[in-house]
Scaffold this active site. Sequence first.
Site, short mmCIF file in Angstrom:
data_model
loop_
_atom_site.label_atom_id
_atom_site.label_comp_id
_atom_site.label_asym_id
_atom_site.label_seq_id
_atom_site.Cartn_x
_atom_site.Cartn_y
_atom_site.Cartn_z
N ASP A 8 0.87 -1.17 0.00
CA ASP A 8 0.00 0.00 0.00
C ASP A 8 0.91 1.23 0.00
O ASP A 8 2.12 1.12 0.25
CB ASP A 8 -0.94 -0.01 1.21
C1 BGC Z 1 -5.05 3.20 0.07
C2 BGC Z 1 -5.09 2.24 -1.10
C3 BGC Z 1 -4.95 3.00 -2.38
C4 BGC Z 1 -3.68 3.84 -2.33
C5 BGC Z 1 -3.44 4.64 -3.59
C6 BGC Z 1 -3.88 4.13 0.02
O1 BGC Z 1 -4.01 5.12 0.96
O2 BGC Z 1 -5.06 2.47 1.28
O3 BGC Z 1 -6.27 1.49 -1.08
O4 BGC Z 1 -4.97 2.14 -3.48
O5 BGC Z 1 -3.76 4.72 -1.25
O6 BGC Z 1 -4.34 5.68 -3.71
#
Ligand code: BGC
Length: 722
Positions: free
Chosen positions: A289
């Site tokens: 993530d």
């Molecule tokens: C989220 C993800 C997301 C990523 C990119 C993170 O804060 O937990 O689900 O894909 O950001 O935007």
Amino acid sequence: MKIQSGDRGPCNLSLLFLCAVCLGLAAPAASAQAVPPASPAAGAGTVVKRTVARPWMNRTLPPERRADFLLKQMTLDEKIAMVHGVKPIPVKGYVGYVPAIPRLGIPALTLADGRAAVGNGAKDITLLPAPIAASSGWDVAVMGAYGRVLGREQWLKGTNVALGPTIDVVRVPEWGRTFESYGEDPWLNSRMAVAEIEGIQSQGPIADANMYLTMQQESNRQVEDSRVDERTLQEIYLPPFAAAIQEGHVGTIMCAYVKTNGAYSCENQYLLKDVLRTQLSFDGWVMSDWGATHSTADAANHGLDQEMPDDKFFGDKLKAAVASGQVGQSVLDGQVRDILVPMFRQWLFDKQQPGSWSANARSPEHDAFARMVAEQGTVLLKNDGGLLPLGVGASVAVIGAPGGTAPRVEGGGSSGANAPYVVSPLDGIRKRAGDAARVSYADGGDLGAAASAARNADVALVFVQTKETEGSDRPDLELPGNQDALIEAVAQAGKRTIVVLNTGGPVLMPWLDKAAGVIEAWYPGQEDGNAIAAILYGDVNPTAKLPLTFPRSAGEISTSTKEQWPGVDGRSLYSEGLNVGYRWYDSAHVQPLFPFGFGLSYTTFKLSHLVVEPAKQGGPSGATELVRLDVTNTGKRRGAEVVQVYVGHPAADREPPHQLRAIAKVDLQPGETKTVTLTLDKRSFSVYDPAAHGWAFRAGTYEILAGTSSRDLPLHQSVAIR
Ligand code: BGC
């Protein structure tokens, strides 16, 4: 007529043609942007010519062989470049980017968020209802079409890695990302995950199942340590990911921010190696993530393949670690291979994507699909005296959520999107009521005005909402602000009050006795007003069911202590074990406000003649038992019922009282009866044995229960399973 589970009821009783299209039963319109059919390896594109000098471009070879050929040609720098994103991103749009390597014909990876729509500020996209609404349809065919629409729009936008779906099991009802998920049941989430992933990947992009694994709260999510026992991990939280890998063939998995039993998700050897690789044979890649990578050698050696969004740990530091031997060359090769294999499997080397970030991904078919999903996902919770559907002549007061006329149609955070338009409930209801009835409006911020609007109408419709978002949990389960007071004031003044909830998860309803009707419309996407009007006026007969429990009070939930949520000293104790969601209500003998699986219709159904018998050898997908029963529409309207089959284990297994194991959505004309056959697989009669670190089939006497919610199971039969 006989139908099998997995056969489906209507996607929608009013949009039959669209339904046929969404299932791939009828040819979609010639437009490239119709709701895509369920054909594998779809996604238009030019085939790139293979060259003899580049054996990895030979499309007839298996993905693994192609990856091995390519890997041999890659330099150390090229390998390092594959295992992290770059910042800033050199092209417009996308939230993650890995540059192409033209020398070898490796295409760039273009990553975009997309839970209910293409996100990251993209324009000209369709805002579908939130995943929790789609899952409330309890219909895998609709979820498959949901994935196809998302996958198609991502592909048209030039995305080749679609970040979604979010398949985590909801443990804490206050979780800020509940709306992004499918609900509280591992089996239901698994079915939905497989359907959506297959849908996304059928259109071109690689799907990304997230967030792995104990991502059940936003509070302290960067540091939170989930303390959870192995059996609970395996029986409750892992199944959607196992299904995503083994049945959905998902190409990539996103490891979460949180820690599990002391180790960060993105360097957790047990989760990334023992479970993903050894137990589940996952052969795609694990990406972190955004900002969830915390180390170089530990992360690489313990199973992280790719750092996102940049190269803090997997750029120069990883190169140095390989040079010094801290990370073996074979580890780096493995990381790159994990990325290349799904790229080849999805034909990313062989197709040129048609789209770019500024392309239009919308179409009239997708708009119609957004409406159909909202109608399918709207749950009728209460309907005193058959007040609904509304008669066309009834005068209606629409009372908006306090402080604004803007309806809440989506959740916040990385799943937020630019809706091309939003049909407000007021507009939808006015359009549907036409000249036949007076429709007035009052802003709920002024209790006096709201009460007087209610007094002057036959029916008052109060729209209330929560604002749920990634990054924070709700502080409690109450409707925020003065919305409870608003409902009380309207109910006191008006003759009949119907409350429409736009929430991403459960809320408490201290006013429930005073409301004649309650509808959970979730975050319904761009077609909000049209969908709610169709439900209110009975153009669509509700068929949705709650995919999570609504509690009666704050204390009556499985995670009511602060040690469980939000945790103490950075630790959240999963001490409720297997008793998550309805499992807890059942084992603690607590009456919920509205149980898991519950949802009303404008007609009535009766279930009868339950028969459970062993499946013949070679039965569908490892089935061991067949469950047969009759469903009758005992009312006066056409409608669809979701038949739910739960399994109760022998007491010695120490499982929750009963657990969902099969569903079938059955469409019935008034008076019609259908015989439904559902299947129970071996896993329905197995438990995870932590001593043996594996699943064990258990012979014994089981209770098979069938009904229309987790708390309405009128049919049951004991069966001896050998
Ligand atoms: C989220 C993800 C997301 C990523 C990119 C993170 O804060 O937990 O689900 O894909 O950001 O935007």
